[in-house]
Motif scaffolding. Structure first.
Motif, PDB file in Angstrom:
ATOM      1  N   ASP A   1       0.836  -1.201   0.000  1.00  0.00           N
ATOM      2  CA  ASP A   1       0.000   0.000   0.000  1.00  0.00           C
ATOM      3  C   ASP A   1       0.872   1.252   0.000  1.00  0.00           C
ATOM      4  O   ASP A   1       1.860   1.350   0.744  1.00  0.00           O
ATOM      5  CB  ASP A   1      -0.907   0.007   1.229  1.00  0.00           C
TER       6      ASP A   1
ATOM      7  N   HIS B   1      -3.900  -4.922  -7.988  1.00  0.00           N
ATOM      8  CA  HIS B   1      -5.065  -4.048  -7.826  1.00  0.00           C
ATOM      9  C   HIS B   1      -6.299  -4.852  -7.407  1.00  0.00           C
ATOM     10  O   HIS B   1      -7.061  -4.418  -6.517  1.00  0.00           O
ATOM     11  CB  HIS B   1      -5.324  -3.311  -9.135  1.00  0.00           C
TER      12      HIS B   1
ATOM     13  N   SER C   1      -3.524  -0.645  -2.537  1.00  0.00           N
ATOM     14  CA  SER C   1      -3.659   0.733  -3.010  1.00  0.00           C
ATOM     15  C   SER C   1      -2.289   1.258  -3.428  1.00  0.00           C
ATOM     16  O   SER C   1      -1.411   1.490  -2.594  1.00  0.00           O
ATOM     17  CB  SER C   1      -4.255   1.617  -1.905  1.00  0.00           C
TER      18      SER C   1
ATOM     19  N   ARG D   1      -0.027   3.404  -6.962  1.00  0.00           N
ATOM     20  CA  ARG D   1      -0.116   4.171  -8.203  1.00  0.00           C
ATOM     21  C   ARG D   1       0.933   3.680  -9.180  1.00  0.00           C
ATOM     22  O   ARG D   1       2.031   3.254  -8.785  1.00  0.00           O
ATOM     23  CB  ARG D   1       0.086   5.666  -7.915  1.00  0.00           C
TER      24      ARG D   1
END
Length: 386
Positions: free
Chosen positions: A197, A218, A223, A225
Motif C-alpha cells: 500500500d 489491484h 492501493s 499508483r
C-alpha cells in the motif's frame, strides 16, 4: 617530328594517372564516419521494408530459403511477425509453438525416410523462413532447440508414426502450459508480494507479465499508483496505460525524457525482458537500460519479471553484438535529405541492461539475484528442456 607524338603520348599518360589519382582519392572524414557506422551494424539482419508485400507474392516467396516446404499456416504466421501484428517474446513463442503443433499433426513421413530425420529437416526449413520474416527471440530459440531434442529422441524408439506425432503434440502443449502460461501466473504471484500500500510503481513500454502483475495487485485490494514511461518510436506505453486504466488502476503517464524528474516519486520499478544472459545482463526493449540506470542512481529497487524460458547460455556486454534492426523511418529521420548529407539512421529494437542495475529477477522458480542466472541454466540443462 618524331618527338611530338612521343611528347603527346607522355602527356596523355600523365593525364590518365592524374584522373586515376582523383578517382581513388581517400574518403573524407564524414564519409569515414558514415562507413564506420554502417560497418558497426553490418552483422545485423537488415530489415526488408517491403517484406510483407513480398510474402504475399508467391513467386518472390518461393525464392526464399526453404519456402517451397513452408505450409500456409507458416506463411500466415510469418506475415503477422513481419507486419508487427504479433509482438512480444511470449506471444511470438506461443504463436510459433501453436503453428508447429499444426505442422506436426499434418505431417506424414515420406517413403524410404525416417520420421525423426525428415521432420527435423522440415522444422529447420520452417524456422529458417520464420527467421527471414523477423529474427527470433531468445524464448523462440530455446523452444526450437527443445523441440528438436524431442524429435531426435523419437529416433531411438520404434514408436508408430501416429503415436509419435501425438507424443510430440502433447509435449508442445505441456511446454506451452508449464514454461510460459503457468510461469506467467507464478511470476504474477511473486510480483504482487512485492507491492505494498502506498507504493508508486514505475514501468516502461509494454510487458504482458508486468501488466498482469499490476492488475492482480489491484484486484487484491492493494492501493498503489502506476507510472507508465513511454518513448518513441513504438509508443507501447500507450497501450499499457489504456489497459491499466480500463481495469481501474491509478496511473500517471510520462515520456522517458522526464524520467529523472518523476523518479523522485517512485518506490519500485518493474520491467519486462526479452532475454536474460548468463552474466546476469537483461536484454529488453530499447530504453529499458536507461530506466534501470536512473533508478539505480536513485537507489530504487529494479525488479525484472521474466520466465526462465528466456534465459540463454550466452554473455552480452553491449547491445551491438546481438540486436534487431527496426524501420529507420519510424524515427522520422530516414529522409533523402539526411541520406544525401551522409546521415545513416539506425533503429535498434533492444538494449542490454547490466547486472549491477538489477535488484532481483522474478521467475517461476522464485526471486533470484542476477548472479544466480548460471545456476538456473545449469539446473535446466540437467533436464533436457532448454
Amino acid at each position: 617530328a618524331a618527338s611530338k607524338p612521343a611528347a603527346a603520348e607522355t602527356q596523355s599518360k600523365a593525364v590518365a594517372r592524374d584522373t586515376s589519382a582523383k578517382t581513388t582519392a581517400p574518403p573524407s572524414a564524414q564519409e569515414r564516419v558514415v562507413a564506420g557506422h554502417r560497418d558497426l551494424f553490418s552483422h545485423l539482419q537488415p530489415r526488408n521494408q517491403n517484406l510483407e508485400e513480398d510474402l504475399l507474392l508467391s513467386k518472390v516467396a518461393l525464392g526464399m530459403s526453404g519456402a517451397a516446404q513452408v505450409p500456409p499456416v507458416v506463411w500466415e504466421l510469418g506475415i503477422k511477425y513481419a507486419s508487427g501484428k504479433i509482438t512480444g517474446g511470449s506471444a511470438r513463442t506461443l504463436g510459433m509453438l501453436k503453428m508447429l503443433k499444426e505442422v506436426i499433426a499434418d505431417y506424414k513421413t515420406p517413403p524410404q525416410k525416417t520420421l525423426s530425420r525428415d521432420l527435423t529437416g522440415r522444422i529447420t526449413a520452417i524456422i529458417t523462413f520464420i527467421k527471414d520474416c523477423r529474427p527470433m527471440t531468445a524464448s523462440m530459440g530455446n523452444a526450437v532447440r527443445w523441440l528438436k531434442m524431442q524429435v531426435a529422441a523419437l529416433g531411438q524408439s520404434e514408436m508408430p508414426e501416429a503415436e509419435a506425432k501425438a507424443s510430440l503434440v502433447n509435449a508442445i502443449e505441456g511446454y506451452m502450459q508449464d514454461r510460459i502460461l503457468f510461469a506467467n501466473s507464478v511470476i504474477c504471484t511473486h510480483a504482487v508480494s512485492k507491492i505494498a500500500d502506498g507504493d508508486v510503481v514505475l514501468t516502461y513500454a509494454y510487458s504482458e507479465v508486468v501488466k498482469d502483475s499490476l492488475i492482480a495487485a489491484h484486484k487484491k485490494g492493494i492501493s498503489f499508483r502506476v507510472v507508465v514511461v513511454n518513448s518513441r518510436p513504438k509508443n507501447e506505453g500507450r497501450a499499457l496505460l489504456q489497459e491499466l486504466l480500463a481495469c481501474g488502476l491509478t496511473c500517471s503517464y510520462v515520456h522517458i525524457r522526464v524520467l529523472s524528474y518523476i523518479m523522485s516519486e517512485v518506490t519500485k520499478v518493474f520491467l519486462g525482458a526479452e532475454a536474460v544472459t548468463a552474466n546476469g545482463s537483461v536484454k529488453s526493449r530499447v530504453g529499458t537500460a536507461a530506466v534501470a540506470m536512473v533508478a539505480h542512481e536513485w537507489n530504487i529497487p529494479v525488479m525484472i519479471c521474466c520466465e526462465t524460458c528466456k534465459f540463454i547460455d550466452k554473455v552480452l556486454l553491449d547491445s551491438i553484438c546481438q540486436n534487431e534492426l527496426g524501420d529507420p523511418k519510424e524515427l522520422g529521420m530516414a529522409s533523402e535529405e539526411h541520406a544525401a548529407a551522409g546521415v545513416h539512421t539506425v533503429n535498434l529494437i533492444y538494449d542490454v541492461m547490466p547486472a549491477e542495475y538489477i535488484t532481483m529477477i522474478i521467475t517461476e522458480v522464485g526471486m533470484i539475484p542476477a548472479t544466480s542466472v548460471p545456476v538456473i541454466l545449469r539446473e535446466y540443462r540437467r533436464e533436457p528442456t532448454m
